[in-house]
Each structure stands twice: as C-alpha cells, then as structure tokens.
Design an enzyme around this catalytic site. Structure first.
Site, PDB file in Angstrom:
ATOM      1  N   SER A  76      25.438  42.486  45.917  1.00  0.00           N
ATOM      2  CA  SER A  76      26.798  41.984  45.658  1.00  0.00           C
ATOM      3  C   SER A  76      27.557  43.048  44.888  1.00  0.00           C
ATOM      4  O   SER A  76      26.964  43.976  44.345  1.00  0.00           O
ATOM      5  CB  SER A  76      26.718  40.720  44.797  1.00  0.00           C
ATOM      6  N   ASP A  77      28.856  42.885  44.828  1.00  0.00           N
ATOM      7  CA  ASP A  77      29.614  43.731  43.925  1.00  0.00           C
ATOM      8  C   ASP A  77      29.526  43.113  42.527  1.00  0.00           C
ATOM      9  O   ASP A  77      29.000  42.006  42.349  1.00  0.00           O
ATOM     10  CB  ASP A  77      31.071  43.856  44.413  1.00  0.00           C
ATOM     11  N   TRP A  78      30.041  43.829  41.545  1.00  0.00           N
ATOM     12  CA  TRP A  78      29.879  43.431  40.145  1.00  0.00           C
ATOM     13  C   TRP A  78      30.370  41.989  39.908  1.00  0.00           C
ATOM     14  O   TRP A  78      31.551  41.711  40.092  1.00  0.00           O
ATOM     15  CB  TRP A  78      30.655  44.391  39.257  1.00  0.00           C
ATOM     16  N   ALA A  79      29.474  41.080  39.588  1.00  0.00           N
ATOM     17  CA  ALA A  79      29.781  39.676  39.244  1.00  0.00           C
ATOM     18  C   ALA A  79      30.428  38.913  40.394  1.00  0.00           C
ATOM     19  O   ALA A  79      30.962  37.816  40.217  1.00  0.00           O
ATOM     20  CB  ALA A  79      30.670  39.599  38.008  1.00  0.00           C
ATOM     21  N   ALA A  80      30.348  39.447  41.599  1.00  0.00           N
ATOM     22  CA  ALA A  80      31.028  38.818  42.738  1.00  0.00           C
ATOM     23  C   ALA A  80      30.439  37.462  43.080  1.00  0.00           C
ATOM     24  O   ALA A  80      31.157  36.582  43.593  1.00  0.00           O
ATOM     25  CB  ALA A  80      30.951  39.747  43.957  1.00  0.00           C
TER      26      ALA A  80
END
Ligand code: GLC
Length: 736
Positions: free
Chosen positions: A262-266
């Site tokens: 995932s992307d950061w905290a996505a």
C-alpha cells in the site's frame, strides 16, 4: 535458501509472526532520524508489532541499518531479516535530474544508467527496495508530482519505466549494488481531477488501458519485484481496496505475482474515502483486494490475526502474501547476507564517485530543453553580461524527492563560473530577489531554512539588480519555482514563477531588453510573458548534482542542448490538462485555417500549447523532407517503411530526435490525433544528410477496440515524421 526451506519456514511461523511480515514501519520507531515521507499520525503499533514488522521505511545510512538489522534478527523468533525500503527516485547521494527532465533526453538507456548508479549508492546504505519508478502518466501541470514521471506519453513512459526497473534490478537483485524496484502508483494517480493531489480520478476504462496502464505493464514485464497501490479511486473504488484493479487487472491480466504494497497509511484512508466503516473493515477490504504489505497504517498488525480467527479471511491467503514477501527477501539473498551491500566503506567508495558524477552531468545536459533562441545562446566571450536571479547562487538544484543528496555537495552557477575563466571576467552575478515570497508555506522531507528578507531589503535587491542590468550588454536571468513547489502534496492553482521573481524580471526588462532566461522547475509553467519578452529560454528543470556544470556547458557552447519536452507547456493554466495525444472531437478547431465559430476552442488563447510535447531546439538547424512510404497498402502481418531525409542546414554538428507518430483516422472508438510510436536520435555534421526509416506494423496500429480486445482495425492511417508533436509532415496508407 531453496524454496522448500522457505516453505518450511512459513510452516513454522505463528499467525502473529506471519502478519508481522505484512507490516511496514517507519525507521523512526526503531531509531530517531529516519526520514518521514508521510503523515505520522497516531498509530496502533504495539511493541510486539514493532519487533515482528517485516520491513522498515526511511533508514538512510549503512551504520544505522546494520544496527537495526542486527537487533531485529536477534529478537526475531526465526531470525528472519527485515527488508529496508525507501524512495530512491532520481538518485541517492549523487542526484540526477528529476524524472520529468530525464524524459526530455529521449534516452531511456541513459536513465537506466542513472537508476543503476542510484541503486549502487542506495544499496551501500543498506536499502533493499526503492519505491520507484513512478510510472504515472501526467497531463496536468497543476499536480506537483508530474516531476516524478517521465511525462505525458504512454510509449515514452513505457520505455523509461522498463529502463529504470532494469537499472535498479540488473540481471539479479541478489547481485552487489542491485535493489528491487517498485512500480507505482497503481493506478492512474497522475490523473487527479483539477490536478489536486490525492483527489478523485475519473477515467473511462478505455482511457485507463490506452494511456495509463502501459507504463506500469512495461515495468512489470521488465521484472519489477513490487507494485505500490495508489491513494486514488478508480471507478469510484479506492485503489487500495479495489479488487477489480488489483486482482483482476494487475494480478490476473498483467500477470504480476510479486509483492503488492500500500502507499503510506492508504489502508487507513479507506475510512476517509467513505469506503470502510472502520479499521477492521479496512483491513478486510485491503487484504481482500490483495495488498500484501501495509505501509504505516498499523491496521494489519491490529486486525489481520483476528480476521483469521473469526474465519473472515483464510490463513491460506495470509500464507500466500507472506510467501511472496519471504521470497523477495530470499531473492535478495538476505537470509544468507542480511546486510547485503550495506557498509560505510561502500558508502565512501560509491557516493558521488567520478563514474556517477559523469552520468549525472550527461543526464543534466541532455535533459535541458532549449525553448527559444534568437541568437543569445551560446554566450559570446567578451560580452558584458549580468547573471541575475535567485537561481544564480543557490545549491538547491534538486527535486523534492532528493533528501538523500547533500546540498552542500552541490555547486551553484556562481561557484561553477570559476571553471569558465574566459567568461568570468565579463560576468557579474546578482541574486536580485529572494527565491520566493516569505509567506509561502513550503514543507519538504528535510528541514528547509527560510530566507527571512524584509520588504525594504527586497526593494534594495531589486534596485541593485536594475543598476547591474543597466550596465550590462546582455542579461541572463536564472529564475524558477522553488524546488518544494513541486512534488508530493504540492499542487498549484497558478503555475507561474514566484511573484517576487516576476517583479525582478519586469524591473530588469524595463532597463535592458536583451534578456535570456534559464528556467528551473518541477513542472511545465505558465511562462507566456517571459516567452514573449526573453530572447532565449533554456529549461533546466531541477537538474541535480551536476546541474550547474551542465547549464554552463550549454550556455558556453561546450555542449549543445538536445532535450525534447516530455510534457506540454501550456499557454495558460486555464488550458490544462493539455496534451498532444488528444481527441479530434466532433468540432475540431484548427487556428491555421478560417472556420465558423462553433468550434471546440477558447475565445482568448489558441488550442495548442505554448511549447508542445517533443519540442526542443539546438545550436544548429535541420531540414526534413516529405515522408516517403515504400508502399501505401499493407495487409495484416506486413510492414510499411516510412522514411525522411534529414539535413543539418546549420554550421555546427547537431543531435536531433526524429519522432514518428501515427493517426488512425477511423476506428471503433475515437483515436488520438497523434500517437508517438517510435523515435530516433541522430547526430549529423554540418551539411550532412541522413535517411531515417521507421517500420510500421500491427503493433504500431493496435489499440483497445470497442469490444475491449487489443488489436488493429482495417482502414486509413497517417504516419507523421517530424521533430516535435506539432509536425504536419505526413503520408497516408491503408491497412487492408
Ligand atoms: C508517499 C508517496 C509514495 C512514497 C511513499 C513512501 O506518500 O505517495 O510515492 O513511495 O509515501 O515514501
């Protein structure tokens, strides 16, 4: 370790240990000083989760990595090594031009060398995976992350994405100096509505497949070990929880079987999207869509085990994800060599070594684009010249993702002048204004000291610049966006140079009309007024460690500019998104011919960009003959050869990028007015002529037809050959 032992290891792991491998934490949890590339909101990480986390983001030196890896493995029940990941986008300690600039070189092989050098340096600091290449097609210069992309064309982006993956990974990521690549952001993160970062993406599936998917697919086919899901929605479902996008399209259709992060905290952002009720549902939907690693949300470590125990998800599915992660560690050789290439000696040996500096200089020279030149460049020796502008004496010549580069190791234009003694005695340098208005809030990944200059001080700077300009025979102004005005979370509604710099430009123009501009930027800018008034414009983008030397080599004629725009420069921000491969519409407007007023156009500007995709000048001129076809009808399986005769009509050896575009005049879905299908860079001596040929077959004519299948359709086509996307030099042929 062989695959059987890997599977045995998996068998021995508890559920918590497996879930731990699917969790990525910032190095900040383990050691102060790691770089934070996302919001550090309150996270649900327990101590146990931190000890079991399978990967770490943001550690940027060998000593720290080795210390963390040692402690991590000693604490881990199975001594599984951690993966160290970071954004190595356009260089590590040696910084290369931003990818949007690299795209202007029209030399993917050169970017492969840049990525290989970056991998070598990053690996010596203990990095195993880079979150690059960013393969998002871009058409909207308001979006700050256009600087990270190779540009607006699917074909060019595909070549660059493949080259960068090859550069990072080489033949085998186990080899010394190689790191795993992560193609991002899947998918279409580059198409946010209104160019506002993280905003909704609205695309038809045809447009998604025709324009946005090819570059990701190219990176995957090049063997990228990882893909990162995007923040944005696709078809009104967030990518991070989008089963169709990640399982049906990415895994099944494109055949990607690597690690999906995932992307950061996505994963947590699925809640803000209004797609999940809470953290537990976000865990279920992200896992159900196929996300293997949760970057920094804490949700997987909090909920995945419970979801298995409540039989909401099967442990067998967890095993598949964990197997992919362990396999990546094994492919890197980490079970045998957990520190891989990390070492302070290696850092000293490779950081900014001559080989990497040489690549950086070549990349910076070739990515500069000469937009206008009424004879001002190259500079004349002996001519009293003023270098004025905030980019004269700054070492901030790198993009916003270049926090691993030390700006103290980058020389400014003013400092590099000493290497050009025949010019220096007649050149006066003057900053002339601050880089940007003081009240503009700019944040980067590393602390950015602000120039605090009072209004009176600014007036004094402007007055002094005016005096110097008055005395000069010609002025070269070094102007542009602040490097933090582009990049992540840096969308802009007005894409001009900072207003204080425009005041400087106007004050100088009032006293000396002989102005040229060297322009620095992370995006295409609205430079309408500058373009009207300056006699010459050299676009330098954000050129990196060797940027100043590259620019001076071009200004003094040691090197000739050869860059071609990878992204269109608009007349105005009101025209955006503007891109060459657009559709005809039912009422096409051609501002070169007389037409009725009911046309698809603006009342106040032309329908074309100020400077088009593929455009760029050099220090000589070329003529191009009409297109010659070796036949005018082909059947399936056959090829046609289209050629032109190119002559260097100037007095200096020159490099030109001859571009071949195709137009499918009638098809089952509307087709763009042009599509780049091939290009060739050629070097021609003064007076010399060369024939350039392009073969055209089914591959060049194929697209996603109305039935969704990929292929070509019979009918009439045009083949254009020219030196930029505005060329009208074409011949027609028929596919029977
Ligand atoms: C950021 C970016 C992504 C980057 C990641 C880790 O939010 O969207 O491109 O790789 O976080 O730094």
């Amino acid at each position: 370790m062989n695959d059987d032992r890997l599977r045995d290891l998996l068998e021995k792991m508890t559920l918590e240990e497996k879930v731990g491998q699917m969790v990525q934490i910032s190095g900040e949890f383990l050691e102060k000083g790691s770089v934070l590339t996302g919001p550090m909101l309150e996270k649900g990480f327990t101590n146990e989760a931190i000890c079991l986390a399978g990967s770490v983001i943001g550690i940027q030196n060998a000593a720290t990595m080795r210390r963390i890896q040692k402690n991590y493995m000693e604490r881990h029940p199975h001594e599984i090594p951690a993966l160290f990941m970071m954004d190595v986008i356009n260089g590590y300690r040696t910084v290369f031009p931003i990818p949007l600039a690299q795209g202007c070189a029209f030399e993917p092989d050169l970017s492969e060398k840049c990525s290989s050098a970056a991998a070598r340096e990053a690996a010596s600091s203990g990095i195993h995976v880079t979150f690059a290449p960013m393969a998002d097609l871009v058409r909207d210069a308001r979006w700050g992350r256009v600087m990270e992309s190779p540009g607006e064309d699917p074909y060019l982006n595909s070549l660059y994405c493949r080259a960068m993956v090859r550069g990072f990974q080489g033949e085998d990521i186990k080899y010394s100096g190689k790191i795993a690549a992560c193609v991002k952001h899947f998918a279409a993160y580059g198409a946010p509505v209104a160019g506002r970062d993280y905003n909704t993406v609205e695309l038809s599936e045809h447009t998604l497949r025709e324009f946005y998917i090819p570059a990701y697919d190219s990176g995957i086919k090049a063997g990228a070990e990882m893909v990162m899901a995007a923040f944005n929605t696709v078809n009104r479902i967030p990518s991070t929880g989008n089963k169709w996008l990640l399982k049906d399209l990415l895994r099944k259709e494109l055949g990607f079987d690597g690690v999906l992060i995932s992307d950061w905290a996505a994963i947590e952002e699925l809640i803000a999207h209004g797609y999940c009720n809470g953290r537990k549902e976000a865990a279920e939907k992200a896992f159900g869509a196929g996300i293997d690693i949760d970057m920094m949300s804490g949700i997987y470590s909090e909920h995945l085990s419970d979801l298995v125990r409540s039989e909401t998800i099967h442990e067998k599915e967890i095993d598949k994800a964990v197997y992919r992660i362990l396999r990546l560690k094994n492919r890197l050789g980490l079970f045998e060599h957990p520190y891989k290439d990390a070492g302070e000696e290696e850092e000293k040996k490779y950081f900014l070594c001559q080989k990497h500096r040489k690549i950086a200089l070549e990349a910076a020279e070739k990515s500069c684009v000469l937009l206008k030149n009424e004879g001002e460049f190259p500079l004349k020796i002996g001519r009293k010249t003023a270098f004025i502008g905030p980019y004269v004496n700054t070492n901030k010549l790198t993009g916003s993702w270049s926090f691993t580069g030390d700006k103290k190791e980058i020389v400014s234009i003013k400092e590099i002048l000493s290497e050009y003694p025949e010019y220096t005695e007649n050149i006066t340098c003057m900053q002339g204004s601050p880089m940007i208005e003081f009240d503009m809030e700019l944040k980067g990944f590393d602390e950015e000291e602000k120039e605090k200059i009072s209004g009176d001080e600014i007036e004094k700077m402007l007055d002094d610049a005016e005096e110097v300009a008055k005395e000069a025979q010609s002025v070269v102004m070094f102007l542009g966006e602040h490097f933090l005005q582009s990049g992540e979370a840096a969308s802009r509604a007005y894409i001009t140079i900072p207003s204080v710099q425009k005041r400087l430009f106007d004050r100088v123009y009032n006293v000396n009309k002989n102005i040229s501009v060297v322009l620095f930027s992370g995006r295409p800018l609205d430079i309408m007024d500058i373009s009207r008034k300056a006699n010459a414009i050299l676009l330098a983008w954000l050129p990196g460690t060797e940027g100043a030397r590259a620019i001076m080599n071009i200004l003094t004629g040691t090197a000739a500019p050869e860059g071609k725009l990878s992204m269109s420069f608009p007349w105005s921000v009101g025209q955006i998104p503007i891109f060459y491969n657009s559709d005809s519409t039912g009422r096409p407007y051609d501002n070169h011919i007389q037409q009725d007023r009911f046309r698809s156009r603006y009342l106040d500007i032309p329908n074309e960009p100020l400077y088009p995709f593929g455009y760029g000048l050099t220090y000589t001129s070329f003529s191009i003959s009409e297109v010659v076809l070796d036949r005018t009808r082909i059947s399936r399986g056959e090829k046609i050869c289209a050629s032109v005769l190119v002559k260097n009509t100037g007095g200096r050896t020159g490099i030109e990028t001859i571009q071949m575009y195709i137009r499918d005049l009638v098809a089952s879905v509307v087709r763009p007015v042009k599509e780049l299908k091939a290009f060739k860079k050629i070097t021609i001596l003064p007076g010399e002529e060369k024939t350039v040929c392009f073969d055209i077959g089914e591959q060049e004519l194929s697209f996603y037809k109305s039935d969704g299948r990929y292929g070509c359709e019979e009918g009439k086509f045009r083949v254009y050959i020219g030196t930029d996307s505005r060329t009208d030099n074409f011949k027609e042929f028929i596919l029977e």
